[in-house]
Design a protein around this motif. Sequence first.
Motif, PDB file in Angstrom:
ATOM      1  N   SER A 104      50.577  39.763  51.377  1.00 52.27           N
ATOM      2  CA  SER A 104      50.818  40.708  52.466  1.00 52.27           C
ATOM      3  C   SER A 104      50.314  40.165  53.802  1.00 52.27           C
ATOM      4  O   SER A 104      50.818  40.542  54.862  1.00 52.27           O
ATOM      5  N   ILE A 105      49.326  39.263  53.760  1.00 52.77           N
ATOM      6  CA  ILE A 105      48.836  38.656  54.998  1.00 52.77           C
ATOM      7  C   ILE A 105      49.933  37.808  55.626  1.00 52.77           C
ATOM      8  O   ILE A 105      50.226  37.911  56.829  1.00 52.77           O
ATOM      9  N   GLY A 106      50.567  36.951  54.808  1.00 54.02           N
ATOM     10  CA  GLY A 106      51.654  36.123  55.313  1.00 54.02           C
ATOM     11  C   GLY A 106      52.834  36.961  55.773  1.00 54.02           C
ATOM     12  O   GLY A 106      53.497  36.630  56.768  1.00 54.02           O
ATOM     13  N   ARG A 141      50.351  47.017  41.420  1.00 53.02           N
ATOM     14  CA  ARG A 141      49.810  48.179  42.145  1.00 53.02           C
ATOM     15  C   ARG A 141      48.776  47.750  43.180  1.00 53.02           C
ATOM     16  O   ARG A 141      48.727  48.309  44.282  1.00 53.02           O
ATOM     17  N   ALA A 142      47.962  46.754  42.841  1.00 54.87           N
ATOM     18  CA  ALA A 142      46.959  46.277  43.797  1.00 54.87           C
ATOM     19  C   ALA A 142      47.637  45.712  45.038  1.00 54.87           C
ATOM     20  O   ALA A 142      47.190  45.948  46.173  1.00 54.87           O
ATOM     21  N   TYR A 143      48.732  44.958  44.837  1.00 53.76           N
ATOM     22  CA  TYR A 143      49.443  44.419  45.994  1.00 53.76           C
ATOM     23  C   TYR A 143      50.088  45.535  46.806  1.00 53.76           C
ATOM     24  O   TYR A 143      50.016  45.544  48.047  1.00 53.76           O
ATOM     25  N   LEU A 144      50.725  46.482  46.114  1.00 51.91           N
ATOM     26  CA  LEU A 144      51.371  47.573  46.835  1.00 51.91           C
ATOM     27  C   LEU A 144      50.352  48.411  47.599  1.00 51.91           C
ATOM     28  O   LEU A 144      50.635  48.889  48.703  1.00 51.91           O
ATOM     29  N   ASP A 145      49.169  48.566  47.027  1.00 53.59           N
ATOM     30  CA  ASP A 145      48.107  49.290  47.743  1.00 53.59           C
ATOM     31  C   ASP A 145      47.727  48.555  49.031  1.00 53.59           C
ATOM     32  O   ASP A 145      47.536  49.175  50.086  1.00 53.59           O
ATOM     33  N   ARG A 146      47.602  47.213  48.922  1.00 53.71           N
ATOM     34  CA  ARG A 146      47.266  46.437  50.132  1.00 53.71           C
ATOM     35  C   ARG A 146      48.374  46.554  51.171  1.00 53.71           C
ATOM     36  O   ARG A 146      48.105  46.677  52.380  1.00 53.71           O
ATOM     37  N   SER A 164      62.346  51.935  44.742  1.00 48.86           N
ATOM     38  CA  SER A 164      61.259  52.525  45.514  1.00 48.86           C
ATOM     39  C   SER A 164      59.922  51.950  45.064  1.00 48.86           C
ATOM     40  O   SER A 164      59.807  51.342  43.989  1.00 48.86           O
ATOM     41  N   LEU A 165      58.903  52.146  45.870  1.00 47.89           N
ATOM     42  CA  LEU A 165      57.562  51.697  45.498  1.00 47.89           C
ATOM     43  C   LEU A 165      57.091  52.390  44.228  1.00 47.89           C
ATOM     44  O   LEU A 165      56.366  51.807  43.421  1.00 47.89           O
ATOM     45  N   ARG A 166      57.513  53.626  44.021  1.00 46.86           N
ATOM     46  CA  ARG A 166      57.119  54.354  42.816  1.00 46.86           C
ATOM     47  C   ARG A 166      57.651  53.663  41.565  1.00 46.86           C
ATOM     48  O   ARG A 166      56.915  53.443  40.591  1.00 46.86           O
ATOM     49  N   VAL A 167      58.927  53.306  41.580  1.00 43.00           N
ATOM     50  CA  VAL A 167      59.516  52.633  40.421  1.00 43.00           C
ATOM     51  C   VAL A 167      58.871  51.269  40.222  1.00 43.00           C
ATOM     52  O   VAL A 167      58.570  50.858  39.091  1.00 43.00           O
TER      53      VAL A 167
END
Length: 694
Positions: free
Chosen positions: A47-49, A226-231, A256-259
């Motif tokens: 997510s930083i990149g 999930r950890a990446y999506l949270d970030r 979607s993010l949920r799926v």
Amino acid sequence: MSSFDPAFRPIRVAVDIGGTFTDLQIFDARSTQVHAWKTPTTPADPSIGLMKGLGEAAQRFGFTLADIGLLLHGTTIATNAVLERRLARGVLVTTAGFEDVLEINRHVRRDIYGLAPDPLPTLIPRDRRLGVLERMRADGSVETPLDQVALQGLVERIAALDGEAVAVTLLNSHANPAHERLLAAHIGDALPGLPVSISADVSPEIREYERSSTTVLNALLVPVVRAYLDRLERRIGEDGFSPSIFLVQSNGGVCSLRVAAEQPARLLLSGPSGGVLAAARIARMLGRGDLVAVDMGGTSFDVSVIRDGRGSIITQGEIDRLPVRLPMVEMRTIGAGGGSIASVDASGRLTVGPRSAGATPGPVAYGRGGKEPTVTDTNLALGRIDPDYFLGGTMQLDMPAARAAIADRVGAHLGLGLEQAAEGILAVTNAGLGAAIRLSLFEKGLDPRDFALLSFGGAGGLHATDVAAELGIREVVFPRDPGTLSAYGILFADLAQDLARSRLLRVESGQLAAIAEAVAALREEADARLARDGVAPSDRRIEIAADMRYHGQAFELLIPWGEIAAPDEAALARLAADFHATHRQRFSYANPDEPVEIVTLRATAIGRLQKPEPGVASPAPRPARKGTRRAYEGGAWRELPVWDRDALTAGSTIEGPAIVEEAFATHWIGRGWSARLGEAGALIATRDSNGEAP
């Protein structure tokens, strides 16, 4: 569902996060222009990149992060987590007596003569595979009810194992998922926050090993994704950045993010599937229905076959020898990219890949600590890449370091001069690329000479004409912005969810009512999922397909059935005829008199997203011929013409050998080839009619 509203937020972004670079395509509704951008991937936190690339693109192309209304996101996070075994600590719950399905697998030996074959990987060890007393029959009836008394003991065992994720795969749950759902509910109530994946949701199909493997992969990926999506979600709000976000799946659609959080196994071919979408779109734009599309990036080389303007979908693939029973675009991947490392083994054999320098440290020429020569270093050493114009001049390359690495690590070991060693590296690389293309076509009974080659990826253009010549292919298509083409394909993606129901049904009149009932049930569930995602009825499309086989076969073919809603005798006959024709094309024979079975019915629920309508870019107002550059070709150093891709006009004709440069890619036009602009700004190279160099 939030949609792209160009009047409110005019920027639509597609991103493909690869192992080396993060690629972006930006559509600006105000100008109807599409822009390409590339930035190095940040493997520790992609997510930083991503945010860095968005910030750079915003500054370069004149928009703000608050202008981004839609972000379509392809990623290799799930793939890399599996390859690098950065997975959660998992627990498998299965029917008592079937705890060893993962280790028994299919008894497939890849090296049939090896005395000590490498066993297939097992992601959950035996002490964390738990059996529960229950049993479903193959017809879905209950033979042994779920032991309610034992459930509490099961929960205590899971807690004692300190599991981070649970996979539940019970025998014959594809026929009746009631016990799996009861288990999931009980575990969820007793251990809140512990993610539970059940095969009835992930892969509700026959074949215990494949279903178990897929569900286990999904469970172990849930905490990682999930950890990446949270970030990523925490970054929403920074500088007004708050787009609607969808992730690309292996089937070429987005979700979607949920799926994505619930079923991350569907992301395993997330990024590469965008390339297939782009290839199919380009095939239709150019009026060339049959293309073999090759995507050569920093770490891999992906081959996909486009027929009649469409890519193929398969129902089972694998990653690192682990079967994944989910629909995905069909492609063959080998470890060959710009970052692939060239080395000489103990026997004196020159090899290229599959080891890659990746983004860190990268090729020697990047100056980030890399010591081993790569394919990119080789093209640089031979003058095919301009060290001052890499990534459009945003990154300087160290040519002396690249040449020294090739001479020391390859040339000295083989007794070859620098140029001969570099040519050897390219020859080995191109042979591997050609072999992957041949296999992808030959296994379908197809002849490479009937196809054009679509070359993309940051490194693909430097090898395309040489590989095509080796295969007998006479036309190569270099699309606009090939270095970010997978992101371009993602730009035009739709929402898509796949559903499957395994049920053995003969393709005959007597089974028509049962088949129609199964199709109706699938369509009803597919429509409900699209409604849950907020898709308007007018934007919904549901396509049906069937896994089919001759009675007694142990494998199936996927046969599309279109948007069929109420199949009749004629529709059933058409489905059977399509199966026979596909079987004949794939295996050179068909048995029309043999009984045909449907094993699994499938539905793809498609929610159409509003599509951008890009304008046509005008040629840059500067000379198309940039000058010449000294490059090694045909056994000698020569001054070769260098062309500016962005300044080419319809009247420009490029005779090989020549070099064509653009911001994020360089193309080598080999001897005996000529190139001109075609439709949609594509650069089309054709080989001389006699197939010989002039």
